[in-house]
Design an enzyme around this catalytic site. Structure first.
Site, PDB file in Angstrom:
ATOM      1  N   VAL A 277       0.863  -1.176   0.000  1.00 26.15           N
ATOM      2  CA  VAL A 277       0.000   0.000   0.000  1.00 26.15           C
ATOM      3  C   VAL A 277       0.901   1.227   0.000  1.00 26.15           C
ATOM      4  O   VAL A 277       1.670   1.448   0.946  1.00 26.15           O
ATOM      5  CB  VAL A 277      -0.933   0.020   1.222  1.00 26.15           C
ATOM      6  N   TYR A 471      -7.190   6.111 -27.559  1.00 22.39           N
ATOM      7  CA  TYR A 471      -8.211   6.120 -26.512  1.00 22.39           C
ATOM      8  C   TYR A 471      -9.577   6.076 -27.189  1.00 22.39           C
ATOM      9  O   TYR A 471      -9.936   6.987 -27.938  1.00 22.39           O
ATOM     10  CB  TYR A 471      -8.073   7.392 -25.672  1.00 22.39           C
TER      11      TYR A 471
END
EC number: 2.5.1.26
Length: 556
Positions: A277, A471
């Protein structure tokens, strides 16, 4: 190109069913736009509102009482959340599939609990607690993943805990000489810009998720922003990272460059919460630009447009924002701008003999007017050999003012019964048009409903000397009987076209900046090879021996 959208730094990160609290009300489409969409795709014939949050099916928490007691002792009662609404607010990301499940009120993967630590030390202790109690743990920042990256998957664990990093939102330090700042991972992008601006700096990272996304999320997913041609992708900004792992804390990055073996920062960047994390990120920052300028030109046809962007990249003349829309995306932008503007623009382009308009938006950020003028001149000098029509600053500034409106418009389109989603890839210039054609064909073939074809749009917004990203955005009629299956089939077909096994290394990458998550995980082996997967798995066994970190993501 609808009404100007002001960036909000106050969107509740636990809002899951829409981008803003007002949902579709924050970006209403004009009557002309709705008529055009209905005629073109069939969207808008009937409205499909979402069910209220109170009607979403939330299962009982499976968090063991002993684990909850230990979490309360560590964090305090108010920072251990198990109420249904609190857990639902950290359930999943913001993909089309996530939103359809949430809007329908069923099949939502809801965590068993939420822990909200105050600092990196508490994050480390929470991970150690999760190992003791055999809890899966999913790090949660802005919750903007569109590839299943923050889904609350339990794996083989007794329960799944979301680690909400919202309290890790400090600017730790700024080095004004080296231009390096250290930010905690839960700092949202607008907050980071505000904190840095007080010292005269900017990160310059502006993805469409800007309003919600966090610094840790940018690093964990290898994010790319709209101005990446000038400021770079996020991984190029990272100078160091601090991670909490079940095996202990890990700090990486001690100098601007090093030959001390492989750069292990790159294991943390893009690890999507599976190897640790991220709690702090040291980033390269730049002085806030004094001068900015946005404008637009129209080129004739996709092939000419792609060649023009390649010329800019290979002559080092890219603007900080360099965004080329294909004919379909340009048409949608023109139509959403309003009937009168669209007619006037089309008349102008016809008189200038532009048959297939492709909009190119250019934006420069500079320290002085002279620098801006010199860079702009270099850009337009490289474009001289391409037939184009200049649209001036108004169109460019309109794009700038509305560049974060996409998620709001999606809320409106979902209410109108649309299937609307994005996917992205990247490849070398020599294969850019073939890849676009293959993906476009796969999407058109698999998204047709009742004889109505979707609009499949594509743009280049991240260009390099060797290649560029593609994209895609789709807008089509939603299959009311099987909306999730409709998109799943289309996404699989498009990804198969990208990872085409007949090409030695595939046609392109399975993801340029959305990350892997669950959606792209089945194809990761094809991209990095079986040995590459084994290397990642070996690292995970070292830092996460019991497999508590973000099960089911990234590593096959």
């Amino acid at each position: 190109m609808c009404n100007t959208v002001l960036v909000s730094d106050s969107i509740d990160h636990t809002l899951r069913g829409s981008w803003t609290q007002s949902g579709a009300g924050s970006a209403r489409l004009s009557a002309h736009a709705v008529r055009w969409l209905r005629q073109r795709t069939g969207i808008g014939a009937e409205t499909t509102p979402a069910v209220p949050s109170s009607l979403v099916d939330v299962p009982e928490s499976a968090l063991p009482s002993a684990a909850r007691a230990d979490l309360v002792e560590l964090l305090g009662q108010e920072h251990v959340l198990t109420e249904p609404a609190q857990r639902l607010g950290r359930a999943g990301g913001m993909s089309y599939s996530d939103l359809i499940r949430r809007r329908g009120g069923h099949d939502v993967a809801v965590p068993d609990g939420v822990a909200v630590p105050a600092d990196p030390e508490q994050v480390q202790l929470v991970l150690e607690l999760c190992v003791r109690h055999d809890l899966a743990v999913v790090a949660f920042g802005g919750g903007t993943s569109v590839v299943g990256g923050v889904g609350a998957l339990r794996g083989d664990k007794v329960a799944v805990l979301v680690l909400d990093l919202a309290r890790l939102s400090r600017l730790i330090s700024v080095d004004p000489v080296a231009h390096v700042a250290v930010l905690q991972a839960g700092t949202r992008a607008p907050e980071a810009e505000e904190l840095l601006a007080a010292h005269g700096f900017t990160l310059g990272h502006f993805p469409q998720s800007f309003e919600r996304a966090t610094i840790g999320g940018f690093a964990a997913t290898r994010s790319a922003g709209q101005a990446s041609s000038g400021y770079g992708r996020f991984e190029s900004m990272v100078e160091g990272v601090r991670l909490a792992t079940p095996a202990g804390e890990w700090r990486l990055g001690t100098a601007p460059a090093s030959a001390a073996g492989p750069d292990l920062r790159q294991l943390a960047i893009g690890s999507e919460g599976t190897l640790g994390v991220i709690t702090e990120v040291a980033v390269r920052v730049r002085p806030v630009p004094v001068e900015t300028r946005y404008e637009a030109v129209v080129l004739d046809g996709w092939q000419a447009g792609a060649e023009a962007v390649r010329a800019l990249a290979q002559s080092r003349a890219l603007a900080d924002v360099t965004r080329l829309s294909d004919e379909d995306e340009s048409e949608v932008q023109f139509e959403l701008s309003g009937a009168a503007k669209s007619r006037a623009l089309r008349t102008l382009l016809r008189t200038r003999r532009i048959a297939e308009p492709c909009l190119l938006v250019l934006g420069w950020h500079a320290a002085t007017r002279q620098e801006l003028d010199e860079r702009r001149e270099r850009t337009f000098r490289a474009l001289r050999r391409f037939r184009s029509v200049g649209l001036g600053r108004r169109v460019g500034e309109s794009w700038r003012d509305n560049r974060f409106s996409g998620p709001r418009q999606r809320d409106t389109l979902l209410d109108l019964g649309a299937c609307v989603e994005t996917l992205e890839t990247a490849t070398y210039w020599s294969g850019i048009s073939e890849l676009r054609s293959s993906v476009r064909a796969a999407l058109l073939r698999n998204l047709e409903v009742d004889g109505r074809r979707p609009v499949v749009m594509c743009h280049i917004s991240h260009a390099y000397e060797t290649g560029a990203s593609l994209y895609f955005t789709v807008m089509g009629l939603r299959d009311g009987q099987d909306p999730l299956g409709q998109w799943d089939r289309a996404k699989r077909a498009a990804t198969e076209a990208i990872a085409d096994s007949e090409h030695a290394t595939g046609r392109g990458t399975i993801t340029h900046h959305h990350a892997v998550g669950t959606d792209h995980r089945p194809w990761l082996r094809e991209e990095i090879g079986g040995l590459g997967v084994e290397v990642l798995a070996a690292v995970k066994r070292t830092v996460d021996p019991t497999g508590v970190l973000n099960p089911g993501k990234l590593i096959p």
